[in-house]
Scaffold this motif. Structure first.
Motif, mmCIF file in Angstrom:
data_model
loop_
_atom_site.group_PDB
_atom_site.id
_atom_site.type_symbol
_atom_site.label_atom_id
_atom_site.label_comp_id
_atom_site.label_asym_id
_atom_site.label_seq_id
_atom_site.Cartn_x
_atom_site.Cartn_y
_atom_site.Cartn_z
ATOM 1 N N GLU A 42 54.504 15.559 64.921
ATOM 2 C CA GLU A 42 53.768 15.107 63.752
ATOM 3 C C GLU A 42 54.243 13.712 63.384
ATOM 4 O O GLU A 42 55.438 13.404 63.503
ATOM 5 C CB GLU A 42 53.984 16.050 62.563
ATOM 6 C CG GLU A 42 53.322 17.400 62.701
ATOM 7 C CD GLU A 42 53.412 18.223 61.418
ATOM 8 O OE1 GLU A 42 53.883 17.671 60.395
ATOM 9 O OE2 GLU A 42 53.018 19.396 61.451
ATOM 10 N N VAL A 43 53.319 12.856 62.935
ATOM 11 C CA VAL A 43 53.685 11.519 62.478
ATOM 12 C C VAL A 43 53.148 11.325 61.066
ATOM 13 O O VAL A 43 51.995 11.651 60.776
ATOM 14 C CB VAL A 43 53.159 10.420 63.426
ATOM 15 C CG1 VAL A 43 53.853 10.494 64.757
ATOM 16 C CG2 VAL A 43 51.654 10.525 63.621
ATOM 17 N N VAL A 44 53.990 10.804 60.222
ATOM 18 C CA VAL A 44 53.615 10.536 58.836
ATOM 19 C C VAL A 44 53.287 9.051 58.709
ATOM 20 O O VAL A 44 54.106 8.193 59.043
ATOM 21 C CB VAL A 44 54.751 10.909 57.866
ATOM 22 C CG1 VAL A 44 54.351 10.606 56.438
ATOM 23 C CG2 VAL A 44 55.106 12.380 58.035
ATOM 24 N N THR A 45 52.078 8.754 58.264
ATOM 25 C CA THR A 45 51.629 7.375 58.092
ATOM 26 C C THR A 45 51.148 7.195 56.656
ATOM 27 O O THR A 45 50.923 8.182 55.937
ATOM 28 C CB THR A 45 50.477 7.050 59.059
ATOM 29 O OG1 THR A 45 49.254 7.645 58.565
ATOM 30 C CG2 THR A 45 50.753 7.565 60.468
ATOM 31 N N PRO A 46 50.965 5.952 56.205
ATOM 32 C CA PRO A 46 50.408 5.741 54.857
ATOM 33 C C PRO A 46 49.029 6.361 54.666
ATOM 34 O O PRO A 46 48.607 6.601 53.529
ATOM 35 C CB PRO A 46 50.356 4.215 54.748
ATOM 36 C CG PRO A 46 51.395 3.726 55.689
ATOM 37 C CD PRO A 46 51.382 4.688 56.835
ATOM 38 N N GLU A 100 61.472 0.617 66.315
ATOM 39 C CA GLU A 100 61.418 1.702 65.337
ATOM 40 C C GLU A 100 60.349 2.739 65.684
ATOM 41 O O GLU A 100 59.656 3.259 64.809
ATOM 42 C CB GLU A 100 61.168 1.133 63.940
ATOM 43 C CG GLU A 100 62.239 0.165 63.461
ATOM 44 C CD GLU A 100 61.882 -0.497 62.149
ATOM 45 O OE1 GLU A 100 61.140 0.123 61.338
ATOM 46 O OE2 GLU A 100 62.318 -1.640 61.924
ATOM 47 N N GLY A 101 60.200 3.041 66.958
ATOM 48 C CA GLY A 101 59.340 4.157 67.356
ATOM 49 C C GLY A 101 57.863 3.932 67.155
ATOM 50 O O GLY A 101 57.157 4.860 66.728
ATOM 51 N N ASN A 102 57.351 2.721 67.446
ATOM 52 C CA ASN A 102 55.909 2.438 67.379
ATOM 53 C C ASN A 102 55.331 2.623 65.981
ATOM 54 O O ASN A 102 54.174 3.019 65.812
ATOM 55 C CB ASN A 102 55.137 3.329 68.363
ATOM 56 C CG ASN A 102 55.581 3.164 69.795
ATOM 57 O OD1 ASN A 102 55.588 2.055 70.324
ATOM 58 N ND2 ASN A 102 55.985 4.244 70.420
ATOM 59 N N VAL A 103 56.116 2.309 64.961
ATOM 60 C CA VAL A 103 55.710 2.625 63.587
ATOM 61 C C VAL A 103 54.423 1.914 63.187
ATOM 62 O O VAL A 103 53.528 2.523 62.567
ATOM 63 C CB VAL A 103 56.861 2.305 62.599
ATOM 64 C CG1 VAL A 103 57.285 0.838 62.689
ATOM 65 C CG2 VAL A 103 56.469 2.661 61.178
ATOM 66 N N ALA A 109 46.783 3.567 64.046
ATOM 67 C CA ALA A 109 46.021 4.731 64.523
ATOM 68 C C ALA A 109 45.709 5.678 63.372
ATOM 69 O O ALA A 109 44.598 6.228 63.281
ATOM 70 C CB ALA A 109 46.810 5.456 65.616
ATOM 71 N N GLY A 110 46.673 5.871 62.468
ATOM 72 C CA GLY A 110 46.438 6.734 61.312
ATOM 73 C C GLY A 110 45.335 6.210 60.423
ATOM 74 O O GLY A 110 44.512 6.979 59.911
ATOM 75 N N ALA A 111 45.304 4.890 60.230
ATOM 76 C CA ALA A 111 44.243 4.300 59.411
ATOM 77 C C ALA A 111 42.877 4.522 60.049
ATOM 78 O O ALA A 111 41.886 4.784 59.353
ATOM 79 C CB ALA A 111 44.513 2.809 59.218
#
Length: 682
Positions: free
Chosen positions: A343-347, A589-592, A598-600
């Motif tokens: 899981e990735v947490v994005t804005p 920092e892990g492709n932040v 991508a999340g946007a």
């Protein structure tokens, strides 16, 4: 571990070492190079580096001193067989000649003619012969079509103990950062985040471009990507050894200071490949694999990701008996060298990320099923599928997986042979071979080509359409596919299918994929196809190659489907709809920033859901439907239409005369467009 020398020149080797290469007259020319390198090079002190086997890592110069046993006749044989494959089997030859203004056949003919004027005493050093052969194959800018070096080069990698990657500032200016170092490696103010400015005195951007011209890809983005990778890592089976014994690296240290170091090239053994590409098997015949990327992927795993090597017990793409997680944030997987899910947490929200490192597997159905299992464990409101650096593998694995993310029926990409007497001969022998490699679909058109003058055979899919559609959609949320210029072969086919079936948005960190669209066969497989099934063809033009050398050739080219139907993938690739330039934070920092982008994109796409619950009482099937983002549901049993219902709230529908094991399919529509589908066996 001792530190690399940064200013002092180490002492030269001993006189005893200087005379080692002079033992036989046959090695006179090699001895010249050896003596010169040992008296003038003044190599840095040897330091052990953690690779596949630290004890086996040796300086490149020492490795080359012991290499070279091909006779003149063996070299002539290699040139003759290369001419045969490029002239008779190579599907992209007309395209390459037109697009890149090259003539590999004439270069091989000239090379062969000049060899007739040589003797064993006057022939060039072996490494020069390998370089000339490699240059001819590289000239077609096709990473599928290769000259593979014999032993002792095969199975070896030349490496520097660090990785360099490129990132960009907001103004578009590029920077080259150290992103990984081999365990235990130390240098002054050196490590992830140090910025490389010069390579052997050449500005780093220019050095990358010059190196990319040597190891050319199909387009500019691929050239630069290959040029950067090959600065520090070279599989010797497919790339000529570095010219230099060491490199001098100028960099801005972690504290901002100006630093310089000299680092020696080392050679060690790579991890083994997934499959024997010369064997007559489904896996070898259905390969769409950039061998350079595959070799580098295994080498990076051996050098930098030892946890995965331990889990796979030194094998490649191994399937574990029980799922295991590589890192704490990862979901456990049975294929840790193939997938990484988290899981990735994005804005913009929390989404799933599923990284696919390779399609190079033995069992494409197991690959697809593990993809389905991992995707089901991730958030269902959006999935990031990341195929960066993926050089391909089993074509079935790539095309079987597309169906799981779309309600549409998947049309596998069709492929073509080039029309030639030798390809016709191979297809005739295997035109009715369902238990082996069945080439029947292409035989009739090749057989007619002599009369019609057709340049290519008919276009038929490699992947069976039933297999590409046998389970249908399993993930219903929006999907973003992340690509780069190192995406190639079966992964290019995957990206093309993703675009052609309009599955989701493609986000590229480069302006194009690697543009490699072909099925690849080795010289060994081609030879085997004329010998199997028995009896062998006594007039086969394929002759066994010496010392473990091999040749690979793009045998069948792939064509797009959908709106770009008939367009070749080779040299054109797949262009992303959105681009993102990698940032310093991405590399360190892990492709932040990449994942935030991508999340946007995912947050702007509609979320679909189509859940079914069924219960069978006698012959009455009750179907409970809970959905999101659809306004109509159509139901089918074994393909027969049963019901069409408007959807505004959860539904319960009874279907009569149903028996166990029948297949229920629900299709969801939004404003008349098919947007979701679900299948379930009663």
């Amino acid at each position: 571990m001792s530190q690399p020398r940064t200013t002092k020149r180490p002492a030269s080797k001993t006189t005893a070492n200087k005379t080692t290469a002079k033992k036989t007259a046959a090695k006179k020319t090699a001895a010249k190079r050896t003596a010169a390198s040992k008296t003038t090079a003044r190599r840095p002190a040897v330091r052990e580096t953690i690779g596949t086997d630290a004890a086996a890592a040796v300086p490149l110069s020492d490795f080359l001193d012991a290499a070279g046993t091909l006779t003149l006749d063996q070299r002539k044989l290699l040139v003759d067989q290369a001419l045969l494959l490029l002239n008779e089997n190579y599907v992209h030859l007309p395209l390459k000649v037109a697009m890149h203004a090259v003539n590999p056949l004439q270069r091989l003919r000239v090379m062969r003619a000049r060899m007739e004027r040589l003797t064993p005493e006057t022939m060039e050093e072996e490494w020069l012969f390998h370089r000339a052969m490699s240059n001819i194959f590289h000239s077609v800018r096709d990473l599928h079509t290769n000259y593979l070096l014999p032993v002792p080069f095969a199975g070896k990698i030349a490496f520097l103990p660090f990785m360099i990657e490129k990132c960009y500032d907001a103004d578009g200016s590029g920077h080259y950062l150290i992103t990984r170092t081999v365990t235990g490696y130390q240098a002054p103010q050196f490590g992830p985040g140090a910025e490389v400015t010069h390579w052997n005195g050449t500005p780093i951007a220019r050095a990358v471009a010059l190196n990319g011209a040597v190891f050319a890809g199909s387009n500019d983005a691929a050239n630069l990507a290959r040029g950067l990778e090959s600065l520090t890592l070279r599989p010797l089976v497919i790339q000529a050894p570095p010219d230099e014994d060491w490199v001098r690296l100028t960099y801005v240290g972690l504290d901002g200071s100006d630093q310089e170091l000299r680092e020696q090239w080392k050679v060690t053994t790579n991890l083994p490949p997934m499959t024997d590409l010369d064997a007559i098997s489904e896996a070898s015949a259905l390969m769409g694999l950039d061998l350079d990327s595959d070799e580098k992927s295994r080498a990076k795993k051996a050098l930098y990701v030892r946890d995965v090597v331990e889990l796979e017990r030194g094998q490649s793409s191994a399937e574990l008996a029980a799922p295991a997680a590589v890192a704490g944030a990862d979901l456990p997987t049975t294929m840790p060298g193939v997938f990484r899910a988290r899981e990735v947490v994005t804005p913009s929200g929390t989404f799933g990320q599923l990284r696919i490192f390779t399609f190079s597997v033995q069992d494409p159905v197991a690959f697809r099923d593990e993809f389905v299992r991992l995707a089901a464990m991730l958030p269902q409101n959006g999935l990031i599928v990341d195929v960066r650096d993926n050089g391909g593998g089993h074509i079935y694995a790539s095309e079987f997986t597309l169906q799981t993310m779309t309600p549409r029926r998947v049309a596998p990409e069709p492929v073509q042979f080039i029309s030639s007497p030798l390809n016709l001969r191979i297809c005739r022998r295997h035109q009715d071979n369902p238990a082996g490699i069945d080439l029947g679909p292409w035989f009739d058109s090749l057989d007619l080509a002599i009369e019609t003058g057709a340049q290519y055979s008919a276009a038929k899919p490699i992947t069976p359409e039933d297999g590409a559609n046998d389970i249908g959609q399993t993930y219903h949320g929006p999907v973003v596919l992340i690509t780069d210029a190192r995406v190639y072969s079966a992964t290019d086919i995957f990206a093309a299918g993703f675009a052609d079936h309009e599955i989701g948005t493609i986000l590229g960190v480069d302006d194009n994929t690697g543009a490699g669209g072909a099925n690849v066969w080795t010289h060994g497989l081609l030879a085997a196809l004329l010998n199997e099934p028995p009896p062998p063809d006594e007039t086969s033009p394929y002759v066994a190659l010496p010392n473990g050398a091999n040749l690979r050739v793009a045998i069948r080219r792939t064509l797009r489907v959908g709106k770009l139907a008939g367009t070749p993938v080779e040299d054109l690739g797949v262009k992303p709809q959105e681009t993102h330039r990698m940032t310093r934070a991405d590399l360190l920092e892990g492709n932040v920033d990449l994942l935030n982008k991508a999340g946007a994109l995912l947050s702007a796409l509609p979320v679909r859901r189509l859940d079914l619950k069924t219960s069978l009482s006698g012959t009455t099937l009750t179907v409970a439907i809970d959905a999101q983002g659809i306004d109509r549901v159509d139901l089918y049993v074994d393909g027969r239409p049963i019901s069409s219902e408007d959807y505004t709230a959860p539904l319960n529908i009874d279907i009569l005369d149903v028996t166990p094991s029948q297949l229920l399919r629900a299709d969801g529509y939004d404003a008349g467009e098919l947007v979701a589908s679900r299948r379930q066996v009663v």
